[in-house]
Structure formats: structure tokens, C-alpha cells
Design an enzyme around this catalytic site. Structure first.
Site, PDB file in Angstrom:
ATOM      1  N   TYR A 158       0.815  -1.208   0.000  1.00  0.00           N
ATOM      2  CA  TYR A 158       0.000   0.000   0.000  1.00  0.00           C
ATOM      3  C   TYR A 158       0.854   1.267   0.000  1.00  0.00           C
ATOM      4  O   TYR A 158       1.990   1.270   0.466  1.00  0.00           O
ATOM      5  CB  TYR A 158      -0.934  -0.003   1.217  1.00  0.00           C
ATOM      6  CG  TYR A 158      -1.760  -1.264   1.304  1.00  0.00           C
ATOM      7  CD1 TYR A 158      -2.815  -1.492   0.427  1.00  0.00           C
ATOM      8  CD2 TYR A 158      -1.462  -2.252   2.258  1.00  0.00           C
ATOM      9  CE1 TYR A 158      -3.569  -2.662   0.501  1.00  0.00           C
ATOM     10  CE2 TYR A 158      -2.211  -3.419   2.333  1.00  0.00           C
ATOM     11  CZ  TYR A 158      -3.255  -3.622   1.451  1.00  0.00           C
ATOM     12  OH  TYR A 158      -3.985  -4.779   1.514  1.00  0.00           O
ATOM     13  N   THR A 232      -8.098  -0.157  17.608  1.00  0.00           N
ATOM     14  CA  THR A 232      -8.879  -0.016  18.844  1.00  0.00           C
ATOM     15  C   THR A 232      -9.623   1.314  18.892  1.00  0.00           C
ATOM     16  O   THR A 232     -10.123   1.710  19.943  1.00  0.00           O
ATOM     17  CB  THR A 232      -7.961  -0.143  20.071  1.00  0.00           C
ATOM     18  OG1 THR A 232      -6.949   0.862  20.012  1.00  0.00           O
ATOM     19  CG2 THR A 232      -7.318  -1.524  20.109  1.00  0.00           C
TER      20      THR A 232
END
Length: 325
Positions: A158, A232
Site C-alpha cells: 500500500y 482499537t
């Protein structure tokens, strides 16, 4: 009844996401770690964050002794850098304390459970208002006062962090538990230097960091636990390989007190502590936690080093980082 309460809360949060002039406010400015904008509602109020609610590979998790497998194929992690020291910017994001590494400082991560090369993007600090909480991950129900997370993106596949977050095997995060000690780790102390912390007291404030040595930050252990999970924070993308080191990094009580004097709001607003910026643990579901620690060897005292037996029965959890480590 729970359903009407949740429905009312969703409507209320959506109304709060509009400012006094009737204009929509970016969701990134609204999510928090508590109340009606906290983790319980991340996946309910924003369709782009549906994984926070429906994902089956969410993070953080609680590491339970009987769920960890010894994997002899796990090799040590390896850093490859064009410099021993790096520069960057420490930022109070309102969600955490983030150290953004300058683009010209290339720090690559390979080895461990990884099949690709990952590049360091930033470090994020989570911590609690009291010593018994603060880390996002926990060990047999025990939470540490803090957790430092090093976020890398898959440089092989990426172009940048944003693209990697949306892709398969996009991210790797190394987690370092933070424990209270007599002194602060020298590199952590450099990152959290007194004057620097004072300069990032409020949301949006930033301070430069020079000559930060990542290697010196790490505890002296090759051992870790690893599992597949998620970010998270919203959007909770399930593209993270987590590597949780088996020894903590130490911070002095004085330094922790200074951290607890940082705020998640901008200057002039009602002061709300930045502390307690951790997401509750999620179910492991069908995932496997692996470790490179082997019980078949013995330490200098002649005691067996921990591992997993082939029958998947955990022999002991004495190797796991403890409050007194």
C-alpha cells in the site's frame, strides 16, 4: 427496556454531531472513550464504523493463559532503519498522545509473524487515571497503567496508512505495556520531556521531538504474543497483526502524574482528562494467540521457561508480565 434507551441515545448523539449553526461536525471530533460517544456506541451511530459493533476480530483482547499456543516457527521481530535516531511531532489529539514520525525517517519492520515489510507511521500512548487501569490489552484480567502502541503500515502492498487501513494485512502494531517504576525509560523520558508535556496540555497542541531512538525504547526481550485483530479506535478496521512484547517499559510515578494532567479538550473548554483513553477488551472468538516462548528450555535458576504443550494445556503463566516485573 434496553432498546428504547439505545435508540434514544443514538438520536441524541446524532443531534450532538451538529453544531449550533446546523452544520455537520466530523465524527473524528466526536467519538470518545466514555458516555454516549464512547465505545459502546461507536458502531451504532456511524455506518462507517459498523465493524466496531459487528466485527469478530476486534481489539484489544484479554490474554488468557489457556488460549495461548507456542509456535516454534515464530522468529524475532527486526527493525531496519536508515538512521539510529528519528524526529517527529508529539500531538495531543484529544483521543491520545501521538508521536508522528517524520516521513524522511524510514523505520521498517519485518520478521515475527509478518510476511511483508511494514513502515512505522506513529506511536500512540494510552494510560489510566489510576494505576490499576490504562492499558488496552490485559493479561489474565490484569490491566497495566499504560500501553504504548507502535503503528506500522504495509509498505509492500500500500501507498500510505489510509490505503493500508482499508486493505488486507494492512497494519502491524507493536504493543509495549507500561509499568510504574523508580525511573522512566530514557527514550520514553525523552519523548515525554517535562517542557514538551506542558506544551501539549490541550487538544491540538504539538511539540517537536528530536533524536528519538526507537531501539533504546524497547525492553530487552525477543519474546512476544501475536494475534490477528483490529484498530482499537473507529473505524475498528480488522486488518491488524498485533505483536505484544513480553516485558513492560517503565515510567516513573512523577511522569505518570504529569500525563494525568493532560486534557482531551481545547483550551477554554471544560477540562476533561485525556487519561482512561482505552477501549474495553473484546471476545477472542475463534482466533488463535501465538507466542515464541518455549517451556522446554530452562532459565538461569533452573526453572522451566513457559510455553504451550502440544495438547494446548497451558503449563504456567509465570512468564507473563506481572505488576512486579
Amino acid at each position: 427496556m434496553m432498546f428504547p434507551y439505545i435508540l434514544f441515545t443514538i438520536v441524541l448523539v446524532q443531534q450532538l454531531a451538529t453544531n449550533v449553526e446546523g452544520q455537520a461536525v466530523a465524527w473524528d471530533d466526536w467519538w470518545t472513550y466514555e458516555g454516549i460517544t464512547g465505545p459502546q456506541f461507536w458502531g451504532l451511530v456511524n455506518s462507517d464504523w459498523v465493524m466496531c459493533k459487528d466485527g469478530k476480530m476486534q481489539s484489544p483482547i484479554n490474554f488468557r493463559a489457556n488460549q495461548i499456543l507456542y509456535d516454534p516457527n515464530l522468529i524475532p521481530i527486526n527493525f531496519d532503519s536508515d538512521t539510529d535516531k528519528m524526529n517527529g511531532t508529539l500531538i495531543n489529539t484529544g483521543h491520545d498522545l501521538t508521536f508522528q514520525v517524520d516521513d524522511r525517517n524510514r523505520v521498517n519492520l519485518t520478521g515475527g509473524p509478518l510476511s511483508y515489510l511494514y513502515r512505522l507511521q506513529e506511536l500512540r500512548l494510552h494510560y489510566g487515571s489510576i494505576d490499576s487501569q490504562g492499558s488496552e490489552h490485559s493479561v489474565d484480567g490484569y490491566s497495566f497503567p499504560g500501553e504504548l502502541q507502535l503503528l506500522f503500515y504495509n509498505y509492500d502492498l500500500y501507498g500510505d496508512l489510509a490505503e493500508a487501513t482499508k486493505g488486507t494485512s494492512g497494519l502491524a502494531i507493536i504493543s509495549l505495556f507500561i509499568q510504574i517504576g523508580n525511573t522512566t525509560n530514557p527514550e520514553l523520558d525523552k519523548l515525554l520531556w517535562n517542557d514538551r508535556l506542558q506544551n501539549v496540555t490541550y487538544k491540538g497542541a504539538a511539540a517537536r521531538v528530536e533524536d528519538f531512538n526507537l531501539t533504546n525504547l524497547f525492553p530487552t526481550t525477543p519474546h512476544y504474543m501475536t494475534y490477528q485483530g483490529s484498530l482499537t479506535s473507529p473505524d475498528c478496521a480488522e486488518t491488524v497483526t498485533w505483536i505484544v512484547m513480553n516485558k513492560p517499559v517503565y515510567i516513573s510515578r512523577k511522569k505518570m502524574t504529569q500525563l494525568r494532567n493532560l486534557w482531551q479538550n481545547t483550551m477554554g473548554q471544560k477540562e476533561t482528562p485525556l487519561a482512561d483513553n482505552f477501549r474495553p477488551t473484546s471476545n477472542l472468538n475463534s482466533r488463535t494467540i501465538r507466542t515464541n516462548i518455549n517451556f522446554t528450555t530452562k532459565d538461569k535458576m533452573g526453572k522451566p521457561c513457559p510455553t504451550m504443550k502440544s495438547k494446548k494445556a497451558y503449563q504456567t503463566n509465570s512468564w507473563l508480565v506481572k505488576p512486579t516485573s
